[in-house]
Design an enzyme around this catalytic site. Structure first.
Site, mmCIF file in Angstrom:
data_model
loop_
_atom_site.group_PDB
_atom_site.id
_atom_site.type_symbol
_atom_site.label_atom_id
_atom_site.label_comp_id
_atom_site.label_asym_id
_atom_site.label_seq_id
_atom_site.Cartn_x
_atom_site.Cartn_y
_atom_site.Cartn_z
ATOM 1 N N LYS A 297 25.743 28.502 -6.408
ATOM 2 C CA LYS A 297 25.934 29.126 -5.079
ATOM 3 C C LYS A 297 25.210 28.341 -3.984
ATOM 4 O O LYS A 297 25.782 28.059 -2.947
ATOM 5 C CB LYS A 297 25.415 30.585 -5.097
ATOM 6 C CG LYS A 297 26.107 31.474 -6.109
ATOM 7 C CD LYS A 297 25.687 32.921 -5.966
ATOM 8 C CE LYS A 297 24.229 33.184 -6.310
ATOM 9 N NZ LYS A 297 23.883 33.077 -7.741
ATOM 10 N N ARG B 196 22.995 42.221 -4.297
ATOM 11 C CA ARG B 196 22.878 42.170 -5.762
ATOM 12 C C ARG B 196 22.973 43.559 -6.370
ATOM 13 O O ARG B 196 22.989 43.683 -7.602
ATOM 14 C CB ARG B 196 21.552 41.529 -6.149
ATOM 15 C CG ARG B 196 21.639 40.020 -6.411
ATOM 16 C CD ARG B 196 20.233 39.519 -6.653
ATOM 17 N NE ARG B 196 20.098 38.398 -7.535
ATOM 18 C CZ ARG B 196 19.825 37.157 -7.113
ATOM 19 N NH1 ARG B 196 19.785 36.885 -5.824
ATOM 20 N NH2 ARG B 196 19.624 36.196 -7.977
ATOM 21 N N ARG C 38 17.754 22.246 -14.390
ATOM 22 C CA ARG C 38 17.227 22.310 -13.032
ATOM 23 C C ARG C 38 15.713 22.537 -13.049
ATOM 24 O O ARG C 38 14.983 22.014 -12.219
ATOM 25 C CB ARG C 38 17.918 23.457 -12.273
ATOM 26 C CG ARG C 38 17.535 23.543 -10.807
ATOM 27 C CD ARG C 38 18.411 24.528 -10.070
ATOM 28 N NE ARG C 38 17.945 25.906 -10.242
ATOM 29 C CZ ARG C 38 18.549 26.984 -9.711
ATOM 30 N NH1 ARG C 38 19.646 26.835 -8.987
ATOM 31 N NH2 ARG C 38 18.068 28.185 -9.899
ATOM 32 N N ARG D 90 10.593 25.673 -10.033
ATOM 33 C CA ARG D 90 10.700 27.133 -10.033
ATOM 34 C C ARG D 90 10.281 27.679 -11.390
ATOM 35 O O ARG D 90 10.860 27.319 -12.415
ATOM 36 C CB ARG D 90 12.146 27.566 -9.734
ATOM 37 C CG ARG D 90 12.489 27.494 -8.275
ATOM 38 C CD ARG D 90 13.941 27.861 -8.023
ATOM 39 N NE ARG D 90 14.321 29.187 -8.514
ATOM 40 C CZ ARG D 90 15.469 29.781 -8.208
ATOM 41 N NH1 ARG D 90 16.333 29.168 -7.402
ATOM 42 N NH2 ARG D 90 15.741 30.971 -8.688
ATOM 43 N N ARG E 41 17.265 36.970 -16.178
ATOM 44 C CA ARG E 41 17.953 36.930 -14.877
ATOM 45 C C ARG E 41 19.455 37.156 -15.066
ATOM 46 O O ARG E 41 20.101 37.865 -14.289
ATOM 47 C CB ARG E 41 17.704 35.580 -14.180
ATOM 48 C CG ARG E 41 16.289 35.481 -13.620
ATOM 49 C CD ARG E 41 15.884 34.051 -13.329
ATOM 50 N NE ARG E 41 16.710 33.426 -12.292
ATOM 51 C CZ ARG E 41 16.775 32.112 -12.107
ATOM 52 N NH1 ARG E 41 16.098 31.281 -12.870
ATOM 53 N NH2 ARG E 41 17.532 31.618 -11.152
HETATM 54 P P1 AMP Z 1 17.962 33.293 -6.589
HETATM 55 O O1 AMP Z 1 17.341 32.158 -5.883
HETATM 56 O O2 AMP Z 1 19.122 33.877 -5.834
HETATM 57 O O3 AMP Z 1 18.307 32.988 -8.017
HETATM 58 O O4 AMP Z 1 16.871 34.476 -6.608
HETATM 59 C C1 AMP Z 1 15.643 34.326 -7.283
HETATM 60 C C2 AMP Z 1 14.952 35.677 -7.450
HETATM 61 O O5 AMP Z 1 14.688 36.261 -6.172
HETATM 62 C C3 AMP Z 1 15.753 36.718 -8.178
HETATM 63 O O6 AMP Z 1 15.635 36.586 -9.600
HETATM 64 C C4 AMP Z 1 15.110 38.000 -7.666
HETATM 65 O O7 AMP Z 1 13.864 38.235 -8.292
HETATM 66 C C5 AMP Z 1 14.838 37.668 -6.222
HETATM 67 N N1 AMP Z 1 16.015 38.032 -5.383
HETATM 68 C C6 AMP Z 1 16.815 37.194 -4.658
HETATM 69 N N2 AMP Z 1 17.776 37.866 -4.014
HETATM 70 C C7 AMP Z 1 17.600 39.170 -4.332
HETATM 71 C C8 AMP Z 1 18.288 40.361 -4.014
HETATM 72 N N3 AMP Z 1 19.382 40.355 -3.225
HETATM 73 N N4 AMP Z 1 17.818 41.526 -4.511
HETATM 74 C C9 AMP Z 1 16.731 41.557 -5.303
HETATM 75 N N5 AMP Z 1 16.053 40.479 -5.668
HETATM 76 C C10 AMP Z 1 16.469 39.280 -5.200
#
Ligand code: AMP
Length: 387
Positions: A211, A286, A325, A331, A343
């Site tokens: 994404k 989400r 990655r 990360r 996740r």
């Molecule tokens: P991402 O970079 O989108 O993979 O997000 C990394 C982490 O950030 C996720 O595993 C969640 O812990 C938190 N996170 C990101 N976006 C959301 C969301 N919309 N709702 C809840 N937690 C989020």
């Protein structure tokens, strides 16, 4: 019968959500045909109650009042006369000034009860003209009836005897009212959208679907603002803000941050971009609560989510990609296979259901997320170009 009913509801839902484009501006539905007809009927009832057997002359102000006058006199239960006058521009005394004057009053109205029928009264300038030209006519009684009235804009003292409906000070078209010549023919009334047309896309898919990578291409191509909630959380963690500290405890385990925290943050990010032509939401919504909050936010901007575009990738491909990655991303949630799998599990438990939320609104578009970056950008663009 069942099919007919379904079709009716389909048409109905299309009509109520339809946004109109007239010249360069967008308008959204505001007052339905039924509401207009009820307002016209209430004016008829009030006037006939006041005038009794007195035969009135109804005077419509062209062009805007033509639809109102037509519907009004059809509903009027007693004999009446109907005529029209028209506003016409002519050069004023001051060279640059263009003054509007009413013309077309040829009938002798001496001793008659006259009811002016106006489609809308806002500042009251036209009404001032009406009073100016009727000053010399020896009418018995002059009454003013208007279908729509904007109290916030009206700055005159003339009495309005009959008002169909009070409306806020917004620019409207339809039912005789136009924007630069267009819109008069519409049977219902539309309101100018304060936020003009935006393209808002939810970029969807499990962690590692690509994404973020794709959003970087798409934001350039379509001139959209990219908001990644994950990136905003990571920025806050790096800067050791209170939000960052709170989010970290969840993110480190691969769990979702609580809804209200995430929704408040997302709202703030959107508000920072008042001039945006639209947004790519990446990692948001989400959960169902987040999807609803996003709809409300878009609604408050006179806008909407146009599509959820989803990158579809198999779980095992995702795990491999994220571990790869993790070697360079720094990360913590990419480094451990257990957290990665959590996740993905969170995605299926809480997020994947959003496919139904957007499918039900015919806004879900799945795209194969396996291939080269360029190939996938082409697939996503094909969907967005059609919106
Ligand atoms: P991402 O970079 O989108 O993979 O997000 C990394 C982490 O950030 C996720 O595993 C969640 O812990 C938190 N996170 C990101 N976006 C959301 C969301 N919309 N709702 C809840 N937690 C989020």
């Amino acid at each position: 019968m069942a099919i007919a009913a379904t079709n009716f509801y389909l048409c109905f839902s299309i009509i109520i959500t339809m946004v109109l484009k007239l010249h360069d501006l967008y308008f959204k539905p505001f007052i339905s045909e039924e509401e207009i007809q009820n307002a016209v009927q209430s004016m008829v009832d009030a006037i006939v109650a006041d005038l009794g057997d007195e035969m009135p002359v109804f005077v419509g102000i062209l062009n805007g009042s033509f639809m109102l006058v037509s519907d009004f006199v059809k509903k009027y239960p007693k004999p009446c006369e109907v005529t029209f006058i028209k506003l016409a521009s002519y050069e004023g005394v001051k060279s640059s000034e263009d003054i509007q004057r009413l013309i077309g009053l040829t009938q002798d109205l001496t001793g008659r009860t006259v009811v002016i029928l106006e489609d809308i009264i806002d500042s009251g300038n036209t009404l001032e003209e009406v009073h100016r030209i009727f000053k010399n006519e020896k009418v018995k009684d002059l009454r003013i009836a208007t279908l729509f009235y904007k109290p916030e804009a009206y700055d005159k003292d003339f009495k309005l005897h009959y008002v169909g409906k009070e409306i806020p000070n917004k620019f409207i078209v339809g039912y005789g009212l136009d924007y630069n010549g267009l819109g008069r023919d519409l049977p219902s009334v539309y309101q100018l959208k304060t936020t003009q047309h935006m393209t808002n896309i939810v970029l969807f898919g499990p962690p590692g679907a690509g994404k973020g990578t794709q959003a970087n291409f798409l934001k350039e191509k379509y001139d959209l603002v990219h908001i990644s909630t994950g990136d905003v959380f990571r920025y806050n963690i790096k800067n050791e803000t209170a939000l960052g500290m709170l989010a970290k405890s969840y993110m480190d385990k691969g769990e979702l941050v609580p809804d209200q925290v995430t929704i408040d943050m997302l709202n703030k990010e959107v508000e920072k971009n008042t001039d945006a032509k639209g947004f790519i939401f990446d990692g948001f919504p989400r959960t169902n609560a987040q999807a609803k909050a996003l709809d409300q936010l878009m609604d408050s901007k006179d806008s909407q989510i146009n599509a959820m575009v989803a990158l579809e990738v198999d779980d095992e491909v995702l795990v491999k990609r994220l571990l790869e990655r993790g070697k360079t991303s720094g990360r913590a949630d990419d480094a451990d296979e257990g957290i990665i799998r959590n996740r993905i599990k969170e995605y299926y438990d809480k997020t994947a259901i959003l496919k139904d939320y957007y499918s039900d609104q015919n806004k879900y578009f799945g795209v194969n997320g396996v291939g080269s970056i360029e190939e996938i950008t082409v697939r996503l663009s094909a969907v967005i170009d059609k919106l």
